[in-house]
Design a protein around this motif. Sequence first.
Motif, PDB file in Angstrom:
ATOM      1  N   LEU A  26      44.178 -36.101  16.663  1.00  0.00           N
ATOM      2  CA  LEU A  26      43.912 -35.741  18.054  1.00  0.00           C
ATOM      3  C   LEU A  26      42.411 -35.840  18.312  1.00  0.00           C
ATOM      4  O   LEU A  26      41.604 -35.687  17.386  1.00  0.00           O
ATOM      5  CB  LEU A  26      44.409 -34.324  18.336  1.00  0.00           C
ATOM      6  N   PRO A  27      41.988 -36.061  19.569  1.00  0.00           N
ATOM      7  CA  PRO A  27      40.547 -36.166  19.836  1.00  0.00           C
ATOM      8  C   PRO A  27      39.801 -34.850  19.672  1.00  0.00           C
ATOM      9  O   PRO A  27      38.580 -34.839  19.567  1.00  0.00           O
ATOM     10  CB  PRO A  27      40.488 -36.660  21.287  1.00  0.00           C
ATOM     11  N   HIS A  49      44.228 -39.764  23.949  1.00  0.00           N
ATOM     12  CA  HIS A  49      44.439 -38.726  24.946  1.00  0.00           C
ATOM     13  C   HIS A  49      44.656 -37.386  24.251  1.00  0.00           C
ATOM     14  O   HIS A  49      45.073 -37.335  23.101  1.00  0.00           O
ATOM     15  CB  HIS A  49      45.652 -39.039  25.823  1.00  0.00           C
ATOM     16  N   GLY A  50      44.415 -36.314  24.985  1.00  0.00           N
ATOM     17  CA  GLY A  50      44.749 -34.990  24.484  1.00  0.00           C
ATOM     18  C   GLY A  50      46.204 -34.675  24.779  1.00  0.00           C
ATOM     19  O   GLY A  50      46.996 -35.557  25.129  1.00  0.00           O
ATOM     20  N   ARG A 103      38.256 -38.705  24.753  1.00  0.00           N
ATOM     21  CA  ARG A 103      37.128 -39.149  23.937  1.00  0.00           C
ATOM     22  C   ARG A 103      36.071 -39.835  24.805  1.00  0.00           C
ATOM     23  O   ARG A 103      34.872 -39.644  24.613  1.00  0.00           O
ATOM     24  CB  ARG A 103      37.637 -40.101  22.858  1.00  0.00           C
ATOM     25  N   ARG A 104      36.466 -40.615  25.801  1.00  0.00           N
ATOM     26  CA  ARG A 104      35.501 -41.326  26.634  1.00  0.00           C
ATOM     27  C   ARG A 104      34.971 -40.449  27.762  1.00  0.00           C
ATOM     28  O   ARG A 104      33.789 -40.490  28.082  1.00  0.00           O
ATOM     29  CB  ARG A 104      36.159 -42.575  27.238  1.00  0.00           C
ATOM     30  N   ARG A 105      35.831 -39.614  28.371  1.00  0.00           N
ATOM     31  CA  ARG A 105      35.431 -38.879  29.564  1.00  0.00           C
ATOM     32  C   ARG A 105      34.773 -37.541  29.287  1.00  0.00           C
ATOM     33  O   ARG A 105      33.941 -37.084  30.057  1.00  0.00           O
ATOM     34  CB  ARG A 105      36.658 -38.631  30.445  1.00  0.00           C
ATOM     35  N   ARG A 106      35.141 -36.859  28.227  1.00  0.00           N
ATOM     36  CA  ARG A 106      34.718 -35.469  28.060  1.00  0.00           C
ATOM     37  C   ARG A 106      33.703 -35.246  26.954  1.00  0.00           C
ATOM     38  O   ARG A 106      33.058 -34.215  26.927  1.00  0.00           O
ATOM     39  CB  ARG A 106      35.933 -34.594  27.796  1.00  0.00           C
ATOM     40  N   PHE A 107      33.583 -36.156  26.020  1.00  0.00           N
ATOM     41  CA  PHE A 107      32.662 -35.934  24.913  1.00  0.00           C
ATOM     42  C   PHE A 107      31.428 -36.805  25.077  1.00  0.00           C
ATOM     43  O   PHE A 107      31.497 -37.907  25.601  1.00  0.00           O
ATOM     44  CB  PHE A 107      33.343 -36.228  23.576  1.00  0.00           C
TER      45      PHE A 107
END
Length: 198
Positions: free
Chosen positions: A59-60, A101-102, A111-115
């Motif tokens: 999971l991310p 995705h989560g 991974r791309r949008r939140r971290f």
Amino acid sequence: MEEQFILRVPPSVAERIDRLLSENASSSEDKLDLSFSEDGKTGTFVIGDEHFPASLLNLPCIVESYKTYDDSVLIKTADVGQMIMVREEGDPAPDVVEYRHGLTPPMRDARRRRFRREPDLNPELVRRVERDLQNIMAGGTAENIDIEVAEQEEGGEASARHVNKKVAQPATKPDITEPGTAGEDPDRTESEDSDDSI
């Protein structure tokens, strides 16, 4: 210690698992089985007589699992970092080890949008900084440094009006202490001295 995992299955399989768990175990003829190959990443999920391909994906982010006995106090029971994804027979196997995705809709493409992305660093710059740091730790000085002095004025708009004015400052300040200030800390203000609540 509890063992927990996340099992993500297609909707048709989810209905069969729900029906299987809600019925009495002795009256059910369907069986559940999960086996993995030697690599530990791919396997087979069996329900009844049907076989479905499964994959173990990271999971991310870590998902915390909680349980409650009285519907008011939550007790943390596990940290889950992987998920077993069961696919339909014709679906292609994922070519990555991390699921992008989560588990919930807000964590879509997490991974791309939140971290924060890793910074693009020039390897030569990293080597130069490392060399300078070793020189400083050995008692030397850093090489090729650019010194930029930035002055910050206090007072907001009032000082902004006087930016263009140049005030002649003496080259050296005489070392004279005012009477009554000897022995006091020059960085402390009067308000810090009078605050006895600390």
